[in-house]
Design an enzyme around this catalytic site. Structure first.
Site, PDB file in Angstrom:
ATOM      1  CG  LEU A  48     -35.369 -20.302  -1.368  1.00  0.00           C
ATOM      2  CD1 LEU A  48     -35.636 -19.595  -0.046  1.00  0.00           C
ATOM      3  CD2 LEU A  48     -35.376 -21.803  -1.193  1.00  0.00           C
ATOM      4  N   GLY A  50     -38.159 -21.119  -7.514  1.00  0.00           N
ATOM      5  CA  GLY A  50     -38.452 -22.320  -8.275  1.00  0.00           C
ATOM      6  C   GLY A  50     -38.154 -23.608  -7.528  1.00  0.00           C
ATOM      7  CG  HIS A  51     -35.237 -26.137  -5.126  1.00  0.00           C
ATOM      8  ND1 HIS A  51     -34.994 -26.571  -3.847  1.00  0.00           N
ATOM      9  CD2 HIS A  51     -34.884 -27.163  -5.926  1.00  0.00           C
ATOM     10  CE1 HIS A  51     -34.499 -27.786  -3.868  1.00  0.00           C
ATOM     11  NE2 HIS A  51     -34.422 -28.169  -5.114  1.00  0.00           N
ATOM     12  CG  PHE A  52     -39.562 -27.794  -4.860  1.00  0.00           C
ATOM     13  CD1 PHE A  52     -39.411 -28.229  -6.167  1.00  0.00           C
ATOM     14  CD2 PHE A  52     -38.718 -28.306  -3.890  1.00  0.00           C
ATOM     15  CE1 PHE A  52     -38.451 -29.182  -6.489  1.00  0.00           C
ATOM     16  CE2 PHE A  52     -37.753 -29.248  -4.205  1.00  0.00           C
ATOM     17  CZ  PHE A  52     -37.621 -29.685  -5.508  1.00  0.00           C
ATOM     18  CG  LEU A  57     -36.124 -28.546   0.306  1.00  0.00           C
ATOM     19  CD1 LEU A  57     -36.301 -28.748   1.800  1.00  0.00           C
ATOM     20  CD2 LEU A  57     -36.715 -29.742  -0.448  1.00  0.00           C
TER      21      LEU A  57
END
Length: 146
Positions: A48, A50-52, A57
């Site tokens: 999480l 890096g996403h985002f 998400l």
């Protein structure tokens, strides 16, 4: 329907470590036929970050992995059949990602074993969010060895 002990044993048939298991609880199992499970996105998962950043998400590819893990349980619990060795996800078919979840929400998975051809198993399923909206549908193919 299976007993709570059977559900725990079926869940333990997954080869994944806890860091990469996307099923917290197997809530229903008709061995080798159908199953339902739940996984909660806690918010501290490494992916999480890096996403985002700032708006975490659940990645669609990991929702597909969750469906494959449920499929693995179905393939490995077929009555009268020995579990397959080295069971792996080998194909995704007709996957539609219609939404996602955010930290604190859960994936509600359901799947059905559509058939086996030797050591190949086809599993169809869907994932819903906490309010019952379908967020993923499709099928996965798993392959193993006798």
């Amino acid at each position: 329907m299976s007993s709570p002990t059977d559900l725990i044993q079926a869940l333990s048939s997954l080869p994944h470590g806890s860091e990469f298991r996307f099923i917290d609880e197997l809530v229903e199992l008709n061995p080798g036929v159908s199953a339902k499970a739940v996984w909660k996105l806690k918010g501290d998962e490494e992916f999480l970050r890096g996403h985002f950043p700032g708006a975490p998400l659940m990645p669609g590819v990991l929702m597909i992995e969750a469906l494959a893990q449920l499929g693995g349980i179905l393939v490995q619990t077929r009555p009268g059949e020995a579990p397959l060795k080295n069971l792996r996800l080998t194909a995704v078919r007709q996957i539609k990602i219609l939404g996602s979840i955010t930290p604190g929400q859960s994936l509600h998975l359901s799947g059905a074993l559509q058939g086996m051809l030797g050591t190949l198993g086809q599993v169809s399923g869907e994932i819903r969010d906490d309010v019952g909206q379908v967020i993923l549908t499709g099928a996965v193919t798993l392959a193993g060895e006798n």
